[in-house]
Design a protein around this motif. Structure first.
Motif: not given
Length: 291
Positions: A169-180
């Motif tokens: 979940n943290a990785l997914h959130t980090a990937k979303l943040d990175e995309f943002t």
């Protein structure tokens, strides 16, 4: 003896009449020369009056030209002031845009640093995920090797699985943040390009304004030089008109003096005509007396 005396008197009178006639002829010649000189002076005065009128009209035209040039100079000065104000406002806008570009660059640099830190965090999470997967394999081997510690291993697996999910979940959130962050970075790059294009446009406008201002300065200096030349010509024309006025006054005084001389000569001529008439009467009376 009376006849001789009368003849002698007649000879004297004739000689005196010849002298008077010669004097009269000389006076007539002088009078004619004076009249001719007066006519020449009159023609000169008329010529000077015509030239004075021409110079007056030329002076009026020059005054009109000077007025129009003065109006044009005032208009150019006002345009120059407007150009200065526009240039100052353009420079202010350029400074503001430069400040905005600097702020955007700083913000982009901060976002890049944050993105780099997030990338490092993702790498760390990936490494931890690999370590957890290895740990899971070890635990599975330990489950196969050790059946007695099944409950404990199952609890550990459950815990590890929950941690793994949390990490996913943290990785997914980090990937979303990175995309943002990447999207914001792209938007900031687009904004930076727009700002740079506006800055380039403002630079072009500023250079055009500077060229126009330099052209206005050159035209103003040229008009000032032309105005100075026209003023010097006007001063010379005024001085020439004053000299002509002085010449006119001298000619006028000369004309008055000539008229006075003419009147005196007329009086002398009238007196000499009277004397000649008296001499003729005396001569006729003496002739009658002689007859």
């Amino acid at each position: 003896s009376i006849i001789r005396r009368q003849r002698q008197e007649l000879k004297l009178l004739i000689a005196e009449l010849k002298d008077r006639d010669k004097e009269l002829n000389d006076m007539v010649e002088v009078h004619e020369r004076h009249i001719q000189a007066w006519e020449d002076d009159r023609q000169k005065i008329l010529t000077l009056a015509e030239r004075c009128s021409l110079l007056t009209s030329e002076l009026n035209e020059r005054n009109a030209v000077i007025k129009s040039l003065t109006k044009k100079l005032k208009l150019l000065e006002s345009q120059h002031n407007d150009s200065k104000i526009t240039l100052e406002s353009t420079q202010q806008k350029f400074k503001e845009l430069t400040q905005k570009v600097t702020d955007s660059s700083v913000h982009c640099q901060a976002l890049e640093e944050k993105n780099q830190s997030l990338h490092c965090s993702v790498l760390e999470l990936s490494a931890k995920t690999g370590q957890l997967q290895a740990r899971e394999q070890e635990l599975l081997s330990m489950l196969q090797m050790k059946d007695k510690a099944l409950i404990e291993t199952t609890d550990q697996i459950t815990e590890v699985t929950s941690k793994f999910k949390t990490l996913e979940n943290a990785l997914h959130t980090a990937k979303l943040d990175e995309f943002t962050r990447n999207r914001e970075h792209q938007d900031l790059k687009v904004t930076l390009n727009d700002v740079m294009s506006q800055v380039n446009k403002m630079k072009d406008i500023l250079s055009e304004k500077m060229k126009e201002s330099s052209k206005n300065q050159e035209e103003i200096s040229h008009l000032k030089q032309e105005n100075g030349c026209l003023r010097s010509e006007l001063i010379l024309a005024v001085e020439e008109a004053q000299r002509k006025d002085q010449l006119f006054q001298l000619a006028k005084s000369k004309q008055v003096r000539i008229e006075r001389e003419l009147s005196s000569l007329r009086q002398v001529c009238v007196k000499q005509q009277r004397d000649l008439h008296f001499l003729h009467v005396n001569f006729d009376s003496s002739q009658e007396y002689r007859q």
